[in-house]
Design a protein around this motif. Sequence first.
Motif, PDB file in Angstrom:
ATOM      1  N   TYR A  69       0.805  -1.457  -0.006  1.00  0.00           N
ATOM      2  CA  TYR A  69       0.047  -0.026   0.172  1.00  0.00           C
ATOM      3  C   TYR A  69       0.835   1.394   0.006  1.00  0.00           C
ATOM      4  O   TYR A  69       0.580   2.080  -0.873  1.00  0.00           O
ATOM      5  CB  TYR A  69      -1.079  -0.143   0.941  1.00  0.00           C
ATOM      6  N   LEU A  70       1.909   1.254   0.902  1.00  0.00           N
ATOM      7  CA  LEU A  70       2.589   2.503   1.064  1.00  0.00           C
ATOM      8  C   LEU A  70       3.482   2.705  -0.239  1.00  0.00           C
ATOM      9  O   LEU A  70       3.875   3.806  -0.802  1.00  0.00           O
ATOM     10  CB  LEU A  70       3.622   2.519   2.050  1.00  0.00           C
ATOM     11  N   GLU A  71       3.800   1.683  -0.930  1.00  0.00           N
ATOM     12  CA  GLU A  71       4.497   1.686  -2.437  1.00  0.00           C
ATOM     13  C   GLU A  71       3.371   2.560  -3.244  1.00  0.00           C
ATOM     14  O   GLU A  71       3.930   3.485  -4.065  1.00  0.00           O
ATOM     15  CB  GLU A  71       5.014   0.619  -2.987  1.00  0.00           C
ATOM     16  N   ARG A  72       2.264   2.090  -3.409  1.00  0.00           N
ATOM     17  CA  ARG A  72       1.215   3.006  -4.159  1.00  0.00           C
ATOM     18  C   ARG A  72       0.915   4.323  -3.774  1.00  0.00           C
ATOM     19  O   ARG A  72       0.992   5.020  -4.649  1.00  0.00           O
ATOM     20  CB  ARG A  72      -0.079   2.038  -3.973  1.00  0.00           C
ATOM     21  N   VAL A  73       0.979   4.495  -2.427  1.00  0.00           N
ATOM     22  CA  VAL A  73       0.908   5.966  -2.324  1.00  0.00           C
ATOM     23  C   VAL A  73       2.318   6.817  -2.435  1.00  0.00           C
ATOM     24  O   VAL A  73       2.275   8.054  -3.032  1.00  0.00           O
ATOM     25  CB  VAL A  73       0.726   6.065  -0.527  1.00  0.00           C
ATOM     26  N   GLY A  74       3.336   6.031  -2.286  1.00  0.00           N
ATOM     27  CA  GLY A  74       4.598   6.837  -2.855  1.00  0.00           C
ATOM     28  C   GLY A  74       5.258   7.555  -1.630  1.00  0.00           C
ATOM     29  O   GLY A  74       4.685   8.174  -0.744  1.00  0.00           O
ATOM     30  N   ILE A  75       6.768   7.327  -1.725  1.00  0.00           N
ATOM     31  CA  ILE A  75       7.343   8.086  -0.730  1.00  0.00           C
ATOM     32  C   ILE A  75       7.394   9.338  -0.636  1.00  0.00           C
ATOM     33  O   ILE A  75       7.519   9.994   0.414  1.00  0.00           O
ATOM     34  CB  ILE A  75       8.795   7.311  -1.049  1.00  0.00           C
ATOM     35  N   LYS A  76       7.405  10.178  -1.914  1.00  0.00           N
ATOM     36  CA  LYS A  76       7.471  11.574  -1.756  1.00  0.00           C
ATOM     37  C   LYS A  76       6.156  12.061  -1.016  1.00  0.00           C
ATOM     38  O   LYS A  76       6.127  13.016  -0.218  1.00  0.00           O
ATOM     39  CB  LYS A  76       7.423  12.110  -3.290  1.00  0.00           C
ATOM     40  N   ARG A  77       5.097  11.405  -1.370  1.00  0.00           N
ATOM     41  CA  ARG A  77       3.930  11.857  -0.853  1.00  0.00           C
ATOM     42  C   ARG A  77       3.913  11.627   1.034  1.00  0.00           C
ATOM     43  O   ARG A  77       3.728  12.715   1.577  1.00  0.00           O
ATOM     44  CB  ARG A  77       2.445  11.145  -1.283  1.00  0.00           C
ATOM     45  N   LEU A  78       4.358  10.718   1.066  1.00  0.00           N
ATOM     46  CA  LEU A  78       4.556  10.071   2.638  1.00  0.00           C
ATOM     47  C   LEU A  78       5.454  11.029   3.371  1.00  0.00           C
ATOM     48  O   LEU A  78       5.074  11.491   4.398  1.00  0.00           O
ATOM     49  CB  LEU A  78       4.933   8.738   2.779  1.00  0.00           C
ATOM     50  N   LEU A  79       6.584  11.442   2.748  1.00  0.00           N
ATOM     51  CA  LEU A  79       7.577  12.293   3.269  1.00  0.00           C
ATOM     52  C   LEU A  79       7.127  13.658   3.350  1.00  0.00           C
ATOM     53  O   LEU A  79       7.413  14.636   4.187  1.00  0.00           O
ATOM     54  CB  LEU A  79       8.806  12.139   2.818  1.00  0.00           C
TER      55      LEU A  79
END
Lengths: 294, 266
Positions: free
Chosen positions: A279-289
């Motif tokens: 799931y986190l891969e789909r959201v994407g690291i840029k968005r998460l950070l």
Amino acid sequence: MESTERQQRILGETDAAAWVESGMTIAVGSPPPMALVRQLIRRGVSDLTVIDSGLSLDLLIAGGCVRKVVSYYAGGGFGVAVAPSFRRAVEQGEIEVWECEEGILATGLQAAAQALPFLPWRGGVGTSLPQVNPDLKLMTDPIGGETLIAVPPVKPDVTLLHAATADPYGNVQHIGGPGWLDLFLHRAADRTIVQVERIIANEDTRANPWATTIPSVDAVVRAPYGAHPYYSRGFYVQDQAHLQAYVSAANASARENRPDDLVHYLATYCRQPATHADYLERVGIKRLLSLYEY
Amino acid sequence: MSQDYTLQELMAVFIARDLRDGEVLRVGVAMPVVEAAVRLAHVMHGPNMELIFLGTRMNVAHLHSLPMPAFGWDRRVVRWAESYSDTGHRFDRVKDWHQHVFFIGGVQVDRFGNSNLIGVGPDYRRLRFRGPGPVGTATLTTHVGRYYIVLNSHTPRTLVERCDYVSAFGWGTGGADARRQLGLPGGGPKYCVTPLCVMDFAEGDKHMRLHALHPGVSQADVQAQTGFDLTTSQPVPTTPQPTPEELHVLRTRVDLAGLLRSTKGE
């Protein structure tokens, strides 16, 4: 199982979510433990009675998991006054509502925790709540003769919570305190699963036992960014754009009979990712950070 | 006369002036007019007020610009709190709530100030409109010293003769002792503030009546938009206009994002 060693309580999110079976009563804390919520949808659990409010409740309804709702508030946000899937499902008669109110729900959870047949509460006297929810009984206080509401126990089979940290033995510590009804939901439940941002060493718990907010929960699930798209205090804020996209999709499905975006959302974020990491891969690291707190 | 404020600013200023220093103000979610009103009162004349919002209790009168939540459940407000409480603690010590002030909305509000957040339609099992639910309003309105009904629309559908369902008891079917008869300790609703007018509750039977008309609004305008009879014998005054100082403080210290300026007044 005989063991000479203390048993750890860490579970993977799929194993933990398997504790929830169709037809059970579950409670969802605040912020919602979304990694676990998404696993329930992925597993296709159905006919749940759900104690929850807001958009995590809405997502469970959209995902087809819910038969009955115990809720004091199902607001939508983003210009939508009522959670869209909740509103549609109730108006269509697809789900049942156990109508209550914040103080009444807390009272019912307290009754369950204390193994009482009911506890009295004053808020709601004079309202329609005892008519639309016949489980709430108007009663006469045997001591002073006042009119009160007798609230029966509200008892989750499994309570699902999100918190900052826990050690391997289920000692939970929050940053910023437990949410809304979390402690009530835990005390009332048969079993509690807590997903956490970080698992800490038992030595860290013992270094500051006063900071333990919930001792000895039944299972701990490691889920960094596990409350996404909601916030986790001390870690990240809620993802407004993501929540807005969900509300738009759910609203289009419920109000305009355009289900495509909601179907796509459920597939992309709930059903296809096998694990929380997927799931986190789909959201994407840029968005998460980008979701830092300050 | 041209107006340089919006209806929402007018409503916020009216409410702010009615709040007294030292009061504890309990604000729910998604009520920007109320959020602005309590902060305006806080900096204008209420340095000892306490603001309770999303479980946080704050006194922020010393700040130059007061934090407004950016959205309904903006839990970052906790950073300004002196203390935080979960539901268990927020719904404790209700014995002291007679000193507290609360604000409520409603899908429907009736002539006796009862509020409905449950839904609309004769059959509860098949509501025509399902509302968001009562939140904590049944408990809060039972106990607080007084509360304000604040609506962002004034139509015959929102202001009705009788609520389809009552989730917060105002004055029931009327009468100054309606609350005492049920053992509800709180003082009940004081004003109903809408985009057209301010209404209060007659001393005797507690039916809603006109208290003030917003500038440019006639009694006939309000009656046409109200689902019950609003007759009143006296001439109704105009809602006091915001002073330049109030507007300045509102815009430069409270509502920096312009939430209340997004729609200009008529």
